[in-house]
Scaffold this active site. Structure first.
Site, PDB file in Angstrom:
ATOM      1  N   ALA A   1      -4.717 -11.756 -38.891  1.00 34.06           N
ATOM      2  CA  ALA A   1      -3.979 -11.093 -39.968  1.00 34.06           C
ATOM      3  C   ALA A   1      -2.709 -10.411 -39.474  1.00 34.06           C
ATOM      4  O   ALA A   1      -1.865 -10.006 -40.266  1.00 34.06           O
ATOM      5  CB  ALA A   1      -4.874 -10.056 -40.654  1.00 34.06           C
TER       6      ALA A   1
ATOM      7  N   ARG B   1       6.393  -9.769 -32.925  1.00 32.31           N
ATOM      8  CA  ARG B   1       7.107 -10.094 -31.690  1.00 32.31           C
ATOM      9  C   ARG B   1       7.558 -11.557 -31.634  1.00 32.31           C
ATOM     10  O   ARG B   1       8.377 -11.927 -30.808  1.00 32.31           O
ATOM     11  CB  ARG B   1       6.216  -9.748 -30.476  1.00 32.31           C
ATOM     12  CG  ARG B   1       6.030  -8.252 -30.296  1.00 32.31           C
ATOM     13  CD  ARG B   1       4.898  -7.923 -29.321  1.00 32.31           C
ATOM     14  NE  ARG B   1       3.578  -7.963 -29.949  1.00 32.31           N
ATOM     15  CZ  ARG B   1       2.441  -7.671 -29.316  1.00 32.31           C
ATOM     16  NH1 ARG B   1       2.456  -7.337 -28.045  1.00 32.31           N
ATOM     17  NH2 ARG B   1       1.286  -7.722 -29.957  1.00 32.31           N
TER      18      ARG B   1
ATOM     19  N   GLY C   1      -5.001  -2.465 -37.699  1.00 33.48           N
ATOM     20  CA  GLY C   1      -5.577  -2.592 -36.365  1.00 33.48           C
ATOM     21  C   GLY C   1      -6.725  -3.589 -36.298  1.00 33.48           C
ATOM     22  O   GLY C   1      -7.284  -3.991 -37.321  1.00 33.48           O
TER      23      GLY C   1
ATOM     24  N   ARG D   1       6.677 -44.105 -36.279  1.00 32.89           N
ATOM     25  CA  ARG D   1       6.425 -42.985 -37.199  1.00 32.89           C
ATOM     26  C   ARG D   1       5.076 -43.149 -37.887  1.00 32.89           C
ATOM     27  O   ARG D   1       4.447 -44.203 -37.805  1.00 32.89           O
ATOM     28  CB  ARG D   1       7.579 -42.896 -38.200  1.00 32.89           C
ATOM     29  CG  ARG D   1       8.885 -42.448 -37.531  1.00 32.89           C
ATOM     30  CD  ARG D   1      10.059 -42.548 -38.474  1.00 32.89           C
ATOM     31  NE  ARG D   1       9.783 -41.875 -39.738  1.00 32.89           N
ATOM     32  CZ  ARG D   1      10.435 -42.131 -40.881  1.00 32.89           C
ATOM     33  NH1 ARG D   1      11.382 -43.058 -40.918  1.00 32.89           N
ATOM     34  NH2 ARG D   1      10.137 -41.473 -41.975  1.00 32.89           N
TER      35      ARG D   1
HETATM   36  C1  UD1 Z   1      -5.231  -7.159 -27.987  1.00 32.42           C
HETATM   37  C2  UD1 Z   1      -6.207  -6.094 -27.465  1.00 32.42           C
HETATM   38  C3  UD1 Z   1      -6.046  -5.949 -25.969  1.00 32.42           C
HETATM   39  C4  UD1 Z   1      -6.322  -7.294 -25.311  1.00 32.42           C
HETATM   40  C5  UD1 Z   1      -5.406  -8.395 -25.907  1.00 32.42           C
HETATM   41  C6  UD1 Z   1      -5.860  -9.761 -25.458  1.00 32.42           C
HETATM   42  C7  UD1 Z   1      -6.706  -4.479 -29.250  1.00 32.42           C
HETATM   43  C8  UD1 Z   1      -6.411  -3.118 -29.811  1.00 32.42           C
HETATM   44  N1  UD1 Z   1      -6.004  -4.827 -28.166  1.00 32.42           N
HETATM   45  O1  UD1 Z   1      -3.898  -6.703 -27.752  1.00 32.42           O
HETATM   46  O2  UD1 Z   1      -6.956  -4.991 -25.460  1.00 32.42           O
HETATM   47  O3  UD1 Z   1      -6.132  -7.195 -23.917  1.00 32.42           O
HETATM   48  O4  UD1 Z   1      -5.494  -8.398 -27.352  1.00 32.42           O
HETATM   49  O5  UD1 Z   1      -4.986 -10.757 -25.918  1.00 32.42           O
HETATM   50  O6  UD1 Z   1      -7.571  -5.162 -29.750  1.00 32.42           O
HETATM   51  N2  UD1 Z   1      -4.850  -8.476 -35.860  1.00 32.42           N
HETATM   52  C9  UD1 Z   1      -5.323  -8.420 -37.158  1.00 32.42           C
HETATM   53  N3  UD1 Z   1      -5.146  -7.261 -37.872  1.00 32.42           N
HETATM   54  C10 UD1 Z   1      -4.534  -6.175 -37.366  1.00 32.42           C
HETATM   55  C11 UD1 Z   1      -4.054  -6.240 -36.036  1.00 32.42           C
HETATM   56  C12 UD1 Z   1      -4.236  -7.390 -35.308  1.00 32.42           C
HETATM   57  O7  UD1 Z   1      -5.880  -9.386 -37.663  1.00 32.42           O
HETATM   58  O8  UD1 Z   1      -4.425  -5.184 -38.088  1.00 32.42           O
HETATM   59  C13 UD1 Z   1      -5.042  -9.712 -35.089  1.00 32.42           C
HETATM   60  C14 UD1 Z   1      -3.730 -10.367 -34.687  1.00 32.42           C
HETATM   61  O9  UD1 Z   1      -3.352 -11.321 -35.671  1.00 32.42           O
HETATM   62  C15 UD1 Z   1      -4.063 -11.053 -33.359  1.00 32.42           C
HETATM   63  C16 UD1 Z   1      -5.205 -10.195 -32.810  1.00 32.42           C
HETATM   64  O10 UD1 Z   1      -5.701  -9.433 -33.888  1.00 32.42           O
HETATM   65  O11 UD1 Z   1      -4.537 -12.350 -33.531  1.00 32.42           O
HETATM   66  C17 UD1 Z   1      -4.775  -9.282 -31.681  1.00 32.42           C
HETATM   67  O12 UD1 Z   1      -3.689  -8.473 -32.096  1.00 32.42           O
HETATM   68  P1  UD1 Z   1      -2.422  -8.273 -31.187  1.00 32.42           P
HETATM   69  O13 UD1 Z   1      -1.471  -7.404 -31.911  1.00 32.42           O
HETATM   70  O14 UD1 Z   1      -1.923  -9.574 -30.676  1.00 32.42           O
HETATM   71  O15 UD1 Z   1      -3.073  -7.411 -30.000  1.00 32.42           O
HETATM   72  P2  UD1 Z   1      -2.586  -7.358 -28.499  1.00 32.42           P
HETATM   73  O16 UD1 Z   1      -1.492  -6.376 -28.392  1.00 32.42           O
HETATM   74  O17 UD1 Z   1      -2.337  -8.718 -27.984  1.00 32.42           O
HETATM   75 MG    MG Z   2      -2.148 -10.577 -28.847  1.00 31.43          MG
END
Ligand code: UD1
Ligand code: MG
Length: 450
Positions: free
Chosen positions: A15, A20, A85, A323
């Protein structure tokens, strides 16, 4: 893979806005080896034979649903209205599993290199050790962005500190969370309901559940994984890095299955590319999705092939473009600067130079001369061209579809064929040639005088 003893459900988090990436597309729709990231994650989970697979999406991510259903037809979805989150996202996912009481495996939609074996090991080890929570850990050379694992005792995690919240000492910890965590459903429900937002970011972190488990005397089991597999994709640069890893895997698989890649590094494969035994792929070839190449075929340099089936011992290229909807029988030859689309070509036919053949059916051993074009589009509709076995199409012929050329017919070079040609007929359509004896000499003399 022994998955018989597991009773698991999978929640895939997708979600996040993927800010980035700086993209109009949801992050998990970006492609690796011709397939959206989310499809790779679903394919990694499918061999676990889960009871349910729930993908958590944000508002307006309809395109992800369609892709997910294609990759995994039993896909379920949950909506996270606001991105509060990863903990909040899992809570949304659990709403789709109200009565489930087995193992809940949470994976991230942005870690497309995860393999089924690693996920299976996580669940197996969790079971063997009777752990309430188990997570995949790794030791990357550059841990920037990853949650650090705080461990008192080897293999047991007390706490995960997010990179952005870590002190200098915590940042120096060698182990990080690679994404992928398994919970007892009962603990997960309880933990999520007690989750509070981070004081600093106001986000609900899934990682906070690790601390809760430790407080209950159940520190999370850490199961090590390979660094490459854990690669989380947050930026375009990481997408390219992951693509490189994926390509290496696919090339190795093709080689193991008996294909020769003369210069593997310059051959790009799709996740579903199937190369038969003794296929030879010369340097600089790109395969899009949906390609099957038969045994012994040769794909020469600078060819681009997508949605096409190539028969055994066929020779394609150099510089050929196949194709979607192209189906070639055995021993077909397709040469340089030839484009084929929605076309079936029977055994031994040759289309060797500078041609476009679309929406067509080409019979056995037909020879299509250089520069032949099927004029398949009248500006409104597409029409078919059918050419019978052993026909010979002279160079620079335009076949204005719909049109049929019978078996064994011969078309004279330069013809514009607008009407059907019966079997064994000779058709020529061009103005008669004029020859004026001495005319060239007279022309030169006139020029010299003026
Ligand atoms: C996250 C972890 C980190 C880990 C890393 C591994 C958390 C807080 N951090 O960081 O510890 O080392 O992944 O790759 O979990 N997402 C949602 N809803 C939200 C926020 C995020 O569905 O509200 C989903 C994103 O789409 C993504 C995943 O959760 O697929 C992880 O989120 P992202 O923001 O990429 O976390 P990282 O900073 O990579
Ligand atoms: Mg990530």
């Amino acid at each position: 893979m022994d998955t018989t003893t597991q009773n698991c459900a999978v929640i895939i988090l997708a979600a996040g806005k993927g800010t980035r990436m700086r993209s109009a597309l949801p992050k998990v729709m970006h492609r690796l080896a011709g397939q959206p990231m989310i499809a790779h994650v679903l394919s990694a989970c499918a061999p676990l034979q889960p009871q349910a697979v729930v993908t958590v999406l944000g508002p307006g991510m309809e395109s992800v649903k369609e892709t997910a259903r294609k990759a995994y037809p039993a896909s379920q979805f949950a909506l996270q209205r606001e991105q509060k989150g990863t903990g909040d996202a899992v809570r949304a996912g659990m709403e789709a599993l109200p009565d489930f009481d087995g193992e809940v495996l949470v994976v991230y939609g942005d870690t497309p290199l995860l393999t089924p074996d690693t996920l299976n090991t996580l669940l197996q080890r969790k079971k063997e050790q009777g752990a309430c929570v188990a997570l995949l850990g790794m030791r990357p050379s550059d841990p920037t962005g990853y949650g650090r694992l705080v461990m008192q005792k080897a293999d047991y995690v007390e706490r995960i500190v997010e990179c952005r919240d870590a002190t200098a000492a915590e940042k120096a910890l060698p182990w990080v969370w690679g994404g992928g965590m398994a919970f007892n459903a009962e603990f997960l429900r309880r933990g999520l309901s007690g989750l509070t937002p981070s004081a600093r970011t106001q986000e609900y972190y899934l990682t906070a559940l690790v601390e809760m488990a430790a407080a209950e005397g159940e520190p999370a089991l850490m199961v090590p994984m390979g660094v490459e597999e854990a690669m989380g994709i947050n930026t375009r640069a990481q997408l390219a890095e992951a693509e490189a890893v994926m390509q290496q895997r696919l090339r190795a698989r093709a080689q193991a299955e008996g294909a020769t890649l003369v210069d593997p590094a310059s051959v790009f494969l799709a996740a579903d590319t199937k190369l038969g035994q003794d296929v030879v792929v010369q340097p600089f070839v790109t395969f899009g999705p949906g390609v099957v190449i038969g045994d012994g075929a040769e794909i020469r340099s600078f060819s681009h092939i997508e949605g096409a089936h190539v028969g055994a011992d066929a020779v394609i290229g150099p510089f050929a473009r196949l194709r979607p909807g192209t189906v070639l029988d055995a021993e077909v030859h397709v040469g340089n600067f030839v484009e084929l689309k929605q076309t079936q070509v029977a055994r031994g036919a040759k289309i060797n130079h500078l041609s476009y053949v679309g929406d067509a059916e080409i019979g056995e051993a037909v020879n299509i001369g250089a520069g032949t074009i099927t004029c398949n589009y009248d500006g409104l509709h597409k029409h078919r061209t059918v050419i019978g076995a052993h026909a010979f199409i002279g160079s620079n012929t335009s076949l204005v579809a719909p049109v049929a050329v019978g078996e064994g017919a011969v078309i004279g070079a330069g013809s514009v064929i607008t009407e059907d040609v019966p079997a064994d007929a000779l058709a020529v359509e061009r103005s008669g040639q004029q020859v004026k004896p001495g005319g060239a000499k007279r022309l030169r003399e006139r020029r010299r005088e003026s």
